[in-house]
Design a protein around this motif. Structure first.
Motif, PDB file in Angstrom:
ATOM      1  N   UNK A   1     -93.630  39.319  46.391  1.00  0.00           N
ATOM      2  CA  UNK A   1     -92.967  38.409  47.328  1.00  0.00           C
ATOM      3  C   UNK A   1     -93.247  38.842  48.765  1.00  0.00           C
ATOM      4  N   UNK A   2     -93.168  40.141  49.043  1.00  0.00           N
ATOM      5  CA  UNK A   2     -93.492  40.621  50.395  1.00  0.00           C
ATOM      6  C   UNK A   2     -94.948  40.341  50.737  1.00  0.00           C
ATOM      7  N   UNK A   3     -95.826  40.505  49.774  1.00  0.00           N
ATOM      8  CA  UNK A   3     -97.242  40.219  49.996  1.00  0.00           C
ATOM      9  C   UNK A   3     -97.435  38.734  50.334  1.00  0.00           C
ATOM     10  N   UNK A   4     -96.720  37.860  49.645  1.00  0.00           N
ATOM     11  CA  UNK A   4     -96.800  36.429  49.947  1.00  0.00           C
ATOM     12  C   UNK A   4     -96.315  36.137  51.361  1.00  0.00           C
ATOM     13  N   UNK A   5     -95.250  36.797  51.784  1.00  0.00           N
ATOM     14  CA  UNK A   5     -94.738  36.591  53.146  1.00  0.00           C
ATOM     15  C   UNK A   5     -95.742  37.084  54.187  1.00  0.00           C
ATOM     16  N   UNK A   6     -96.377  38.210  53.926  1.00  0.00           N
ATOM     17  CA  UNK A   6     -97.376  38.727  54.865  1.00  0.00           C
ATOM     18  C   UNK A   6     -98.587  37.800  54.927  1.00  0.00           C
TER      19      UNK A   6
ATOM     20  N   UNK B   1     -82.052  40.640  52.167  1.00  0.00           N
ATOM     21  CA  UNK B   1     -82.787  41.909  52.123  1.00  0.00           C
ATOM     22  C   UNK B   1     -84.275  41.660  52.314  1.00  0.00           C
ATOM     23  N   UNK B   2     -84.808  40.651  51.617  1.00  0.00           N
ATOM     24  CA  UNK B   2     -86.231  40.348  51.686  1.00  0.00           C
ATOM     25  C   UNK B   2     -86.655  40.018  53.112  1.00  0.00           C
ATOM     26  N   UNK B   3     -85.910  39.165  53.800  1.00  0.00           N
ATOM     27  CA  UNK B   3     -86.291  38.790  55.160  1.00  0.00           C
ATOM     28  C   UNK B   3     -86.163  39.967  56.124  1.00  0.00           C
ATOM     29  N   UNK B   4     -85.135  40.793  55.954  1.00  0.00           N
ATOM     30  CA  UNK B   4     -85.008  41.979  56.812  1.00  0.00           C
ATOM     31  C   UNK B   4     -86.166  42.952  56.558  1.00  0.00           C
ATOM     32  N   UNK B   5     -86.530  43.138  55.310  1.00  0.00           N
ATOM     33  CA  UNK B   5     -87.650  44.024  54.964  1.00  0.00           C
ATOM     34  C   UNK B   5     -88.961  43.458  55.497  1.00  0.00           C
ATOM     35  N   UNK B   6     -89.130  42.156  55.389  1.00  0.00           N
ATOM     36  CA  UNK B   6     -90.317  41.499  55.936  1.00  0.00           C
ATOM     37  C   UNK B   6     -90.392  41.706  57.444  1.00  0.00           C
ATOM     38  N   UNK B   7     -89.278  41.547  58.132  1.00  0.00           N
ATOM     39  CA  UNK B   7     -89.252  41.783  59.573  1.00  0.00           C
ATOM     40  C   UNK B   7     -89.581  43.227  59.913  1.00  0.00           C
ATOM     41  N   UNK B   8     -89.003  44.156  59.165  1.00  0.00           N
ATOM     42  CA  UNK B   8     -89.206  45.588  59.424  1.00  0.00           C
ATOM     43  C   UNK B   8     -90.646  46.015  59.157  1.00  0.00           C
ATOM     44  N   UNK B   9     -91.241  45.508  58.060  1.00  0.00           N
ATOM     45  CA  UNK B   9     -92.582  45.956  57.674  1.00  0.00           C
ATOM     46  C   UNK B   9     -93.703  45.100  58.251  1.00  0.00           C
ATOM     47  N   UNK B  10     -93.382  43.892  58.681  1.00  0.00           N
ATOM     48  CA  UNK B  10     -94.446  42.985  59.082  1.00  0.00           C
ATOM     49  C   UNK B  10     -94.597  42.770  60.574  1.00  0.00           C
ATOM     50  N   UNK B  11     -93.645  43.278  61.350  1.00  0.00           N
ATOM     51  CA  UNK B  11     -93.666  43.028  62.789  1.00  0.00           C
ATOM     52  C   UNK B  11     -93.272  44.279  63.553  1.00  0.00           C
ATOM     53  N   UNK B  12     -93.774  44.377  64.764  1.00  0.00           N
ATOM     54  CA  UNK B  12     -93.412  45.500  65.624  1.00  0.00           C
ATOM     55  C   UNK B  12     -91.920  45.463  65.953  1.00  0.00           C
ATOM     56  N   UNK B  13     -91.392  44.272  66.139  1.00  0.00           N
ATOM     57  CA  UNK B  13     -89.987  44.092  66.498  1.00  0.00           C
ATOM     58  C   UNK B  13     -89.486  42.803  65.862  1.00  0.00           C
ATOM     59  N   UNK B  14     -88.243  42.797  65.442  1.00  0.00           N
ATOM     60  CA  UNK B  14     -87.666  41.584  64.876  1.00  0.00           C
ATOM     61  C   UNK B  14     -86.177  41.562  65.183  1.00  0.00           C
ATOM     62  N   UNK B  15     -85.576  40.411  64.996  1.00  0.00           N
ATOM     63  CA  UNK B  15     -84.154  40.229  65.258  1.00  0.00           C
ATOM     64  C   UNK B  15     -83.560  39.420  64.125  1.00  0.00           C
ATOM     65  N   UNK B  16     -82.479  39.919  63.547  1.00  0.00           N
ATOM     66  CA  UNK B  16     -81.770  39.221  62.477  1.00  0.00           C
ATOM     67  C   UNK B  16     -80.476  38.664  63.060  1.00  0.00           C
ATOM     68  N   UNK B  17     -80.266  37.363  62.893  1.00  0.00           N
ATOM     69  CA  UNK B  17     -79.038  36.725  63.378  1.00  0.00           C
ATOM     70  C   UNK B  17     -78.381  36.034  62.199  1.00  0.00           C
ATOM     71  N   UNK B  18     -77.124  36.362  61.944  1.00  0.00           N
ATOM     72  CA  UNK B  18     -76.347  35.719  60.898  1.00  0.00           C
ATOM     73  C   UNK B  18     -75.401  34.732  61.584  1.00  0.00           C
ATOM     74  N   UNK B  19     -75.655  33.450  61.405  1.00  0.00           N
ATOM     75  CA  UNK B  19     -74.859  32.424  62.084  1.00  0.00           C
ATOM     76  C   UNK B  19     -73.446  32.321  61.519  1.00  0.00           C
ATOM     77  N   UNK B  20     -73.232  32.803  60.303  1.00  0.00           N
ATOM     78  CA  UNK B  20     -71.877  32.810  59.757  1.00  0.00           C
ATOM     79  C   UNK B  20     -71.023  33.873  60.433  1.00  0.00           C
ATOM     80  N   UNK B  21     -71.613  35.032  60.710  1.00  0.00           N
ATOM     81  CA  UNK B  21     -70.883  36.118  61.359  1.00  0.00           C
ATOM     82  C   UNK B  21     -70.846  35.983  62.880  1.00  0.00           C
TER      83      UNK B  21
END
Length: 81
Positions: free
Chosen positions: A5-10, A33-53
């Motif tokens: 799945x991570x390979x597909x995202x990359x 978890x998958x999107x956070x891991x994708x952000x961490x491993x696939x980009x120099x910098x990323x931002x996670x925003x939870x609109x519910x919180x």
């Protein structure tokens, strides 16, 4: 499974004319978890925003929904480019 799945995202990330990413799944199966891991491993910098919180973030979409404007505002609010 995780690596596939991570390979597909990359692969998606590396496409020149990629479409927006939409991730769907049943509750509690690891989408966040998958999107956070994708952000961490696939980009120099990323931002996670939870609109519910953080419901005030939805105010960014009031009026113009120009993606450049929204990204600029999100970056300014969180100190990211």
């Amino acid at each position: 499974m995780e690596r596939l799945v991570l390979q597909n995202l990359h692969s998606w990330r590396n496409k020149k004319n990629r479409l927006p990413l939409i991730l769907k799944g049943a509750r509690q199966v690891g989408e966040t978890w998958l999107l956070k891991e994708f952000g961490r491993t696939g980009f120099k910098d990323y931002l996670y925003i939870n609109f519910e919180n953080n419901p005030s973030m939805s105010d960014l979409f009031e009026g113009s929904i120009d993606p450049h404007r929204i990204l600029e505002l999100v970056g300014a609010l969180h100190g990211k480019k």
